[in-house]
Design a protein around this motif. Structure first.
Motif, mmCIF file in Angstrom:
data_model
loop_
_atom_site.group_PDB
_atom_site.id
_atom_site.type_symbol
_atom_site.label_atom_id
_atom_site.label_comp_id
_atom_site.label_asym_id
_atom_site.label_seq_id
_atom_site.Cartn_x
_atom_site.Cartn_y
_atom_site.Cartn_z
ATOM 1 N N UNK A 266 0.846 -1.200 0.000
ATOM 2 C CA UNK A 266 0.000 0.000 0.000
ATOM 3 C C UNK A 266 0.878 1.246 0.000
ATOM 4 N N UNK A 267 0.575 2.181 -0.886
ATOM 5 C CA UNK A 267 1.324 3.443 -0.888
ATOM 6 C C UNK A 267 0.363 4.607 -1.123
ATOM 7 N N UNK A 268 0.672 5.806 -0.608
ATOM 8 C CA UNK A 268 -0.181 6.966 -0.845
ATOM 9 C C UNK A 268 0.024 7.511 -2.248
ATOM 10 N N UNK A 269 -1.000 7.451 -3.075
ATOM 11 C CA UNK A 269 -0.875 7.932 -4.450
ATOM 12 C C UNK A 269 -0.563 9.427 -4.425
ATOM 13 N N UNK A 270 0.530 9.805 -5.096
ATOM 14 C CA UNK A 270 0.959 11.200 -5.094
ATOM 15 C C UNK A 270 1.822 11.570 -3.902
ATOM 16 N N UNK A 271 2.066 10.613 -2.998
ATOM 17 C CA UNK A 271 2.821 10.903 -1.788
ATOM 18 C C UNK A 271 4.229 10.355 -1.788
ATOM 19 N N UNK A 272 4.703 9.904 -2.947
ATOM 20 C CA UNK A 272 6.077 9.396 -3.074
ATOM 21 C C UNK A 272 6.756 10.148 -4.220
ATOM 22 N N UNK B 94 -0.052 7.513 6.782
ATOM 23 C CA UNK B 94 -0.692 7.068 8.023
ATOM 24 C C UNK B 94 -1.975 6.286 7.749
ATOM 25 N N UNK B 95 -2.682 6.635 6.656
ATOM 26 C CA UNK B 95 -3.867 5.861 6.273
ATOM 27 C C UNK B 95 -3.469 4.442 5.873
ATOM 28 N N UNK B 96 -2.375 4.328 5.124
ATOM 29 C CA UNK B 96 -1.898 3.005 4.705
ATOM 30 C C UNK B 96 -1.438 2.198 5.915
ATOM 31 N N UNK B 97 -0.685 2.828 6.817
ATOM 32 C CA UNK B 97 -0.189 2.124 7.992
ATOM 33 C C UNK B 97 -1.326 1.727 8.931
ATOM 34 N N UNK B 98 -2.320 2.604 9.090
ATOM 35 C CA UNK B 98 -3.473 2.271 9.936
ATOM 36 C C UNK B 98 -4.238 1.090 9.363
ATOM 37 N N UNK B 99 -4.387 1.063 8.033
ATOM 38 C CA UNK B 99 -5.064 -0.072 7.385
ATOM 39 C C UNK B 99 -4.280 -1.352 7.609
ATOM 40 N N UNK B 100 -2.962 -1.285 7.486
ATOM 41 C CA UNK B 100 -2.115 -2.464 7.721
ATOM 42 C C UNK B 100 -2.301 -2.992 9.136
ATOM 43 N N UNK B 101 -2.231 -2.117 10.132
ATOM 44 C CA UNK B 101 -2.366 -2.555 11.528
ATOM 45 C C UNK B 101 -3.768 -3.109 11.793
ATOM 46 N N UNK B 102 -4.770 -2.478 11.191
ATOM 47 C CA UNK B 102 -6.142 -2.964 11.393
ATOM 48 C C UNK B 102 -6.304 -4.357 10.810
ATOM 49 N N UNK B 103 -5.788 -4.575 9.617
ATOM 50 C CA UNK B 103 -5.915 -5.888 8.984
ATOM 51 C C UNK B 103 -5.112 -6.955 9.731
ATOM 52 N N UNK B 104 -3.936 -6.582 10.247
ATOM 53 C CA UNK B 104 -3.139 -7.542 11.011
ATOM 54 C C UNK B 104 -3.863 -7.999 12.274
ATOM 55 N N UNK B 105 -4.712 -7.118 12.814
ATOM 56 C CA UNK B 105 -5.431 -7.449 14.056
ATOM 57 C C UNK B 105 -6.847 -7.969 13.806
ATOM 58 N N UNK B 106 -7.288 -7.986 12.543
ATOM 59 C CA UNK B 106 -8.675 -8.326 12.221
ATOM 60 C C UNK B 106 -8.887 -9.829 12.121
ATOM 61 N N UNK B 107 -9.713 -10.360 13.004
ATOM 62 C CA UNK B 107 -10.029 -11.789 12.949
ATOM 63 C C UNK B 107 -10.857 -12.120 11.712
ATOM 64 N N UNK B 108 -11.711 -11.194 11.287
ATOM 65 C CA UNK B 108 -12.528 -11.404 10.086
ATOM 66 C C UNK B 108 -11.648 -11.543 8.850
ATOM 67 N N UNK B 109 -10.645 -10.650 8.747
ATOM 68 C CA UNK B 109 -9.730 -10.702 7.602
ATOM 69 C C UNK B 109 -8.906 -11.982 7.639
ATOM 70 N N UNK B 110 -8.437 -12.350 8.825
ATOM 71 C CA UNK B 110 -7.646 -13.577 8.943
ATOM 72 C C UNK B 110 -8.474 -14.802 8.567
ATOM 73 N N UNK B 111 -9.746 -14.777 8.935
ATOM 74 C CA UNK B 111 -10.625 -15.899 8.582
ATOM 75 C C UNK B 111 -10.815 -15.975 7.068
ATOM 76 N N UNK B 112 -10.968 -14.823 6.433
ATOM 77 C CA UNK B 112 -11.102 -14.794 4.971
ATOM 78 C C UNK B 112 -9.835 -15.337 4.313
ATOM 79 N N UNK B 113 -8.681 -15.006 4.882
ATOM 80 C CA UNK B 113 -7.421 -15.543 4.355
ATOM 81 C C UNK B 113 -7.328 -17.046 4.580
ATOM 82 N N UNK B 114 -7.797 -17.481 5.744
ATOM 83 C CA UNK B 114 -7.735 -18.905 6.079
ATOM 84 C C UNK B 114 -8.502 -19.730 5.054
#
Length: 490
Positions: free
Chosen positions: A166-172, A198-218
């Motif tokens: 994930x990267x911020x479009x226009x931010x690199x 910070x939006x990208x990093x917040x999304x990363x941390x949220x997904x790493x902690x999300x049981x719903x996302x982990x279940x979808x990956x499983x």
């Protein structure tokens, strides 16, 4: 060596984990991070032993001191990637700029930025663990510009691993963006988001902690990990170059063994500075760690005033975009080391819920014993770039330039300073061209050619080739659609 958790333990995680477990699943209880239960005490005997060692020999011995559960042959294979840097015999040159000021150049790897120092070996280590366990992993990476290219480079075509970056479009910078969007390996997905880092990093941390996302990956036979510096697999490799840089000063007869130095670090997510802090705790002679920021100066305010205050704050776009970050993840590991798990949890939850925390007077005093800080504006940075080039024939990028101000304001004249240069001039050429010649609104390719002419330098082939490569990754989405896009990729 076991790893413990910065915010204490809940029922979802074991109290202690191995290194392999910590890097495969880097988010700990209550959204915290993993840290070593104990740091190895290396001391002057270790430094003397490696007074004349190669970078790889030093690295292998330090990793052995951590007693991590990675096969020795895998570590050797990972460290051998340093042979592909510009100079296999010295992947991290340390260059004298002027009296008492030395620059540790961390950008001589394949993507021309310091993230290669950790991510090149990390890719082999993580992929080998996944293969050993016969498991498939999705690696999430959020980038302000340098982590992304380095993560994609190290993981492309590796077995048992896919990467969503994930990267911020226009931010690199254009070069950073091209390094990502021209990657075409089937196991890589690059996602631009309409937002900031910070939006990208917040999304990363949220997904790493999300049981719903982990279940979808499983359901897709996939587990989840991360390539950002929340992962200690990154940090462990970042300790090494601080020790190496000190030994380089000894080898150059700039200092005597045991003499203290300043470590001056341009800081966004604080992983680079944390590596220096751990090296210090392990026995490296350090006077103080100096944190250099740009206009997004939350770290300067924390270290000076003890307040981490994001209320009403928005990320400011600057000439040093890799540091355009408000939430610096690795500060948490220092808080834990100084104040323990209960206080760390209290502070971090306050930041998450209120966008604010404040250290007590005695806590700030402890922090100030270890760190000092200042910030540098973009205009000041360009002045330092121009002056340093004209007076000392040394060309630096805008992130490194932030260190020049804090060198002047935070260090004593009789103590040597090591500044950590995190990116080559090629990564941010329009800013540097503007600083050197005054030209404005220059495209990256034109700015590169302009700088090369003025500085009598060659543009590295891996940078030049980017401008003619086909764009393979075209996805740009709203931040709310990140999870859906990743699952679509899988």
């Amino acid at each position: 060596m076991n790893f413990i958790q910065t915010r204490g333990v809940d029922n979802s995680k074991p109290e202690k984990v191995t290194f392999s477990e910590a890097i495969l699943s880097p988010i700990a209880s209550f959204g915290g991070l993993y840290v070593p239960e104990n740091l190895p005490n290396l001391g002057e005997a270790f430094l003397n032993k490696h007074r004349n060692s190669s970078y790889k020999t030093l690295a292998k011995d330090m990793l052995d001191a951590f007693a991590i559960d990675i096969d020795s042959a895998v570590i050797d294979e990972a460290l051998n990637l340093y042979d592909k840097f510009d100079d296999a015999s010295n992947p991290v040159p340390v260059v004298k700029v002027k009296e008492n000021l030395y620059v540790s150049e961390l950008y001589h790897g394949p993507t021309r930025a310091f993230k290669d120092m950790a991510l090149q070996p990390f890719g082999i280590v993580l992929s080998s663990i996944a293969q050993r366990l016969n498991e498939n992993y999705l690696i999430l990476a959020a980038t302000s510009g340098d982590t992304g290219p380095a993560a994609l480079e190290t993981f492309k075509n590796r077995a048992n691993v896919k990467v969503a970056c994930l990267y911020p479009d226009g931010g690199t910078s254009d070069v950073q963006r091209l390094q990502m969007v021209t990657e075409d390996a089937a196991n890589l997905k690059v996602i631009g988001i309409n937002g900031v880092f910070d939006d990208a990093q917040s999304a990363l941390k949220r997904l790493l902690a999300s049981e719903t996302f982990k279940k979808a990956l499983q359901e897709k036979d996939t587990k989840l990990s991360a390539a950002n510096s929340v992962n200690f697999g990154r940090i462990i490799f970042q300790i090494i170059y601080h020790i190496h840089s000190y030994l380089e000063l000894v080898r150059q007869n700039a200092i005597s063994m045991g003499e203290k130095v300043y470590l001056n670090v341009p800081s966004g997510n604080f992983g680079n500075a944390l590596g220096g802090y751990y090296a210090w705790k392990m026995g490296l002679p350090v006077e103080k760690i100096i944190i250099s920021s740009n206009e997004n100066n939350v770290l300067t305010r924390l270290i000076r005033d003890g307040k981490y205050d994001l209320r009403g704050c928005e990320v400011v776009s600057t000439t040093s975009p890799a540091m355009d970050i408000l939430k610096s993840s690795n500060v948490e590991r220092v808080l834990f080391d100084l104040f323990g798990e209960a206080r760390t949890k209290e502070l971090m939850l306050s930041l998450e819920e209120k966008n604010f925390y404040e250290l007590r007077e005695d806590e700030l005093a402890r922090l100030r014993e270890l760190f000092d800080a200042d910030y540098c504006t973009g205009e000041e940075g360009k002045k330092y770039i121009k002056e340093t080039f004209e007076q000392y024939d040394y060309l630096m990028d805008p992130h490194t330039a932030t260190c020049m101000k804090s060198y002047e304001t935070c260090s004593k004249d009789d103590i040597k300073s090591i500044i950590y240069s995190t990116a080559e001039w090629t990564k941010f050429s329009p800013v540097i061209a503007n600083a050197l010649t005054g030209e404005v609104d220059t495209k990256d390719i034109d700015a590169l050619q302009s700088i090369a002419k003025v500085a009598k330098l060659q543009i590295p082939s891996m940078i030049n080739e980017l401008f003619t490569k086909e764009i393979a990754q075209k996805t740009v989405i709203e931040k709310e659609a990140i999870e859906e896009e990743i699952l679509k990729f899988l």
